[in-house]
Scaffold this motif. Structure first.
Motif, PDB file in Angstrom:
ATOM      1  N   PRO A   1       0.804  -1.233   0.000  1.00  0.00           N
ATOM      2  CA  PRO A   1       0.000   0.000   0.000  1.00  0.00           C
ATOM      3  C   PRO A   1       0.835   1.281   0.000  1.00  0.00           C
TER       4      PRO A   1
ATOM      5  N   ARG B   1      -7.986   2.862  -8.716  1.00  0.00           N
ATOM      6  CA  ARG B   1      -7.028   2.583  -7.654  1.00  0.00           C
ATOM      7  C   ARG B   1      -6.968   1.070  -7.450  1.00  0.00           C
TER       8      ARG B   1
ATOM      9  N   PRO C   1      -5.703  -2.398  -1.374  1.00  0.00           N
ATOM     10  CA  PRO C   1      -4.720  -3.220  -0.644  1.00  0.00           C
ATOM     11  C   PRO C   1      -5.214  -4.648  -0.499  1.00  0.00           C
TER      12      PRO C   1
END
Length: 442
Positions: A284, A411, A414
């Motif tokens: 991340p 995006r 994570p």
């Protein structure tokens, strides 16, 4: 007095009952291999195979990679794989010496910096076309998306705007050919090849698919020869050959080489894209750095960090974790006598994971490549020397451009837990779960 060279008989030898340990040098975690106790050089002599020197002594590696005339990479590929069936022995990777130098000079221009800049618009268009097909908010296999991106970019870069009458046929023929290469039948043939002295059994379905691809390409070449005036407006690879000073092959040979470019970049590109996505999902902090650059509208910072991410991913997950050369004649590298026919194996991943060359080598740390480019001596994803992959610059630029467009629109969420491992039974490093990630809206 001249220094006497060391014979392979003088070096440590791995007993045949321990040959299975070689696999530990081809998967992440090479520092745990018991073979390190043998030192930087050791010899293996598997029954039915040529004698092999395994070395990660950097002076050996440099001497090997810079020796253009005494070693062959093509003979290694022929002995251990079915590449000669897929590419044809007349293509660049199988050539040696002066013949290799001449062909490489002919095929280099479309992959140099000036030409690469002309492909960027196409790469952007391919991502923008594929992006809406990917799920948002749910896990999916990015490796599969990587294959779609790879084939879209390659067909556009290599062939450009193919006449509509042939475009569909070319796409179908190429996909069918790739499908045959990945089929269980051809995988079985490939696995048998090393066990029968490097002879690849005939596989008619593959030959038929290759012939179908070549037939369409030859038609396209003929059409372009008939309309030479159109070439000035084209930027694709094929048009950089047809009717130019580089056009020194007959149509069948040119078609075969264009097909070879497709094959050489297709799987390696897709797998690398898959690993990049998996690494960003598993780290991340790296994803946050990219988010910050995008939010700030800082394209230079974004590209620089993406270049570093690509380089670091290729360090930790090179698609080919080893390479090798076969001696064409008795020769010496760094004081070691290599007899004709012997093979020198370089475990690339072991060098990439060595604390001698990289601080905290098992950590994913793109920052190590922000201030200095990867060293051509210790970062060997594309090999080195005269046989360094011709498409290296293209591959690095392509990965950066494709991910720039992806991340400007999505995006990567994570992912808890460790990075997924490579497939256990695979000669290269391909993610076992096909790089499962989750995309989020930006």
């Amino acid at each position: 007095m001249p220094q006497t060279s060391v014979s392979l008989r003088d070096l440590p030898r791995l007993r045949n009952r321990h040959l299975g340990q070689i696999g530990g040098l081809m998967r992440p975690g090479t520092h745990e291999s018991p073979l390190l106790e043998l030192g930087e050089r050791f010899v293996i002599s598997p029954p039915g195979f040529p004698t092999m020197l395994v070395t990660y002594a950097m002076d050996d590696v440099r001497d090997l990679f810079t020796n253009h005339d005494d070693f062959s990479i093509g003979q290694v590929l022929s002995r251990f794989s079915s590449h000669d069936q897929m590419f044809g022995k007349q293509t660049l990777i199988f050539l040696d010496g002066d013949e290799h130098r001449r062909e490489r000079k002919l095929f280099a221009p479309p992959f140099q910096s000036k030409a690469l800049r002309s492909y960027e618009e196409l790469m952007v268009e391919v991502v923008e076309r594929e992006l809406p097909k990917w799920p948002v908010g749910e896990e999916f296999e990015f490796l599969t998306a990587g294959y779609d991106l790879a084939i879209g970019v390659l067909l556009g870069v290599v062939f450009g705007d193919v006449a509509p009458v042939r475009r569909g046929r070319l796409e179908r023929a190429v996909k069918a050919w790739f499908g045959e290469i990945e089929s269980r039948g051809f995988l079985a043939v490939t696995l048998i090849t090393p066990l029968v002295g490097g002879y690849t059994l005939p596989y008619p379905p593959l030959r038929r698919r290759q012939a179908e691809v070549d037939a369409v390409i030859i038609e396209e070449i003929a059409a372009r020869r008939a309309t030479p005036g159109d070439a000035s407006s084209r930027k694709d690879v094929l048009s950089r050959y047809v009717g130019t000073e580089l056009d020194q092959h007959d149509d069948a040979a040119l078609a075969r080489n264009m097909r070879g470019i497709l094959l050489g970049a297709y799987e390696t590109t897709a797998i690398t894209l898959g690993w990049i996505a998996a690494m960003l999902a598993g780290h991340p902090a790296a994803m946050a750095e990219l988010d910050a650059a995008i939010d700030a509208g800082d394209s230079a910072r974004l590209d620089a960090y993406l270049d570093a991410v690509v380089a670091e991913t290729m360090r930790l997950r090179p698609v080919s974790p080893f390479t090798g050369r076969r001696a064409l004649r008795d020769t010496v590298i760094n004081g070691v006598h290599i007899p004709k026919g012997a093979i020198v194996i370089v475990p690339i991943l072991l060098i990439h994971e060595s604390p001698r060359h990289y601080q905290d080598p098992m950590d994913f740390r793109p920052e190590r490549f922000l201030d200095e480019r990867p060293s051509g001596h210790t970062w060997l994803t594309f090999g080195a020397g005269p046989h360094r992959c011709l498409g290296a610059q293209f591959a690095l630029a392509e990965a950066r451009i494709l991910f720039r467009v992806v991340l400007e629109n999505r995006r990567i969420a994570p992912a808890p837990g460790p990075i997924e491992p490579p497939r256990r039974y695979h000669t290269g490093l391909s993610p076992v779960h096909n790089a499962r990630i989750t995309l989020l809206p930006r």
